[in-house]
Design a protein around this motif. Structure first.
Motif, PDB file in Angstrom:
ATOM      1  N   TYR A 261      40.043  42.059  37.946  1.00 20.78           N
ATOM      2  CA  TYR A 261      38.714  41.603  38.328  1.00 20.78           C
ATOM      3  C   TYR A 261      37.691  42.648  37.895  1.00 20.78           C
ATOM      4  O   TYR A 261      37.904  43.849  38.040  1.00 20.78           O
TER       5      TYR A 261
ATOM      6  N   ILE B 151      37.851  38.903  46.501  1.00 19.73           N
ATOM      7  CA  ILE B 151      38.931  38.246  45.761  1.00 19.73           C
ATOM      8  C   ILE B 151      39.094  36.805  46.239  1.00 19.73           C
ATOM      9  O   ILE B 151      39.245  35.871  45.443  1.00 19.73           O
TER      10      ILE B 151
ATOM     11  N   ARG C  26      44.600  42.792  41.327  1.00 17.35           N
ATOM     12  CA  ARG C  26      45.323  42.191  42.446  1.00 17.35           C
ATOM     13  C   ARG C  26      46.254  41.116  41.908  1.00 17.35           C
ATOM     14  O   ARG C  26      45.819  40.241  41.164  1.00 17.35           O
TER      15      ARG C  26
END
Length: 325
Positions: free
Chosen positions: A211, A312, A206
């Motif tokens: 991640y 996130i 992202r």
């Protein structure tokens, strides 16, 4: 730290054979005292270089990230090596042997240089015997280092410098299905040293930030009292790694575990991890009869993207930027 990059550890007899065979070739190219000096230098250099390279190929454990340190220590505790402290002792012994061989080379080099041809040959043979003794004296250390290398090379490729979300919860609640569904984890399954199952590491990206989603079957899927010492240390390693925890529950009970037990494990996770813990009720198409931060169904795809966004946001990762005046 990628332990799979560590080179194969040689055995003591392999080193001795290699050193002396090369020394013999070097000696045949010269005559008299010069041949004995060449044989000594060749054999000693091969032994000292190889022994010290065994040690320098390993990382300085004082500089290894806490996550990998704990993970490596827990892994080695299951082997005959017995932990990182013992590995350090083996490495120290091998380094000392390499230095001792250098000292022997200097000692015998001076003695051979000042001897006649016959005495020089006898001294070189004596030196060979002592070089072999020193190398064979660390035979067990080399075997232990090799065992450590073989045990650690299968550790999962998890990067401590990238944000990580640890996925926890009882078996069959949908952890692996979630990781596989939202990432490419099917192609990134590595053996896990604490259980007979595997650890799934998947990635999502992202805003140019990668991640890691880490599913840990066999470790964070049951209460602490059911874990052995090694598994408990593995959980400690994950504490250093996690930037957030996604805890999944199955309110329908289809996973085979009572909801009460699942919530007790949740309490333990929340008390142990000093990071945001997101509680997600999976299989929401079957039941939502539990208080949770989010409800989703991997099977139907319901609300999966919102859970990703929540993860996130919970991590709140901001990359370090170069200093600008």
């Amino acid at each position: 730290m990628h332990f799979e990059d560590l080179p194969t550890t040689p055995r003591s007899e392999e080193l001795v054979d290699k050193a002396f065979s090369r020394a013999a070739r070097a000696g045949r190219a010269k005559q008299g005292i010069e041949a004995q000096e060449s044989m000594l230098q060749t054999s000693a250099n091969i032994l000292s270089d190889n022994l010290q390279n065994v040690v320098t190929s390993w990382p300085d454990f004082e500089l290894v990230d806490d996550f990998y340190y704990e993970l490596a220590d827990a892994t080695l505790a299951e082997t005959d090596v017995g932990g990182i402290d013992n590995l350090r002792q083996h490495l120290s012994s091998v380094m000392s042997a390499g230095r001792q061989i250098e000292h022997l080379k200097e000692e015998y080099h001076g003695r051979i240089r000042n001897a006649d041809s016959d005495t020089a040959r006898k001294l070189r043979k004596q030196a060979f015997a002592r070089l072999a003794d020193v190398t064979e004296g660390v035979a067990d250390d080399l075997l232990a280092i090799g065992e450590a290398r073989d045990a650690l090379k299968v550790l999962p490729d998890i990067r401590a410098d990238e944000p990580a979300i640890v996925v926890a919860g009882y078996p069959n609640v949908g952890k692996s299905s979630f990781v596989n569904d939202v990432t490419n984890a099917r192609n990134e399954t590595a053996s896990y040293p604490y259980t007979t199952t595997g650890i799934n590491v998947g990635h999502i990206e992202r805003d140019h930030i990668r991640y890691q989603l880490v599913d840990t079957p066999g470790v964070l899927d049951r209460p602490s009292e059911e874990r052995n010492a090694i598994e408990s240390q593995a959980v400690s390693a994950l504490e250093h790694l996690a930037d957030a925890v996604l805890y999944m529950v199955d309110a329908s009970g289809a996973c085979g575990y009572p909801l009460e037990d699942q919530l007790e494990l949740l309490d333990e996770v929340e008390s142990r991890f000093d990071v945001p813990v997101i509680v997600v009720c999976n299989k929401s198409d079957r039941s939502t009869d539990v208080e949770a931060d989010h409800y989703m169904s991997i099977e139907t795809g319901e609300n999966v993207e919102n859970v990703l966004d929540a993860m996130i946001d919970a991590v709140g990762y901001e990359p370090e930027l170069p200093f600008e005046e």
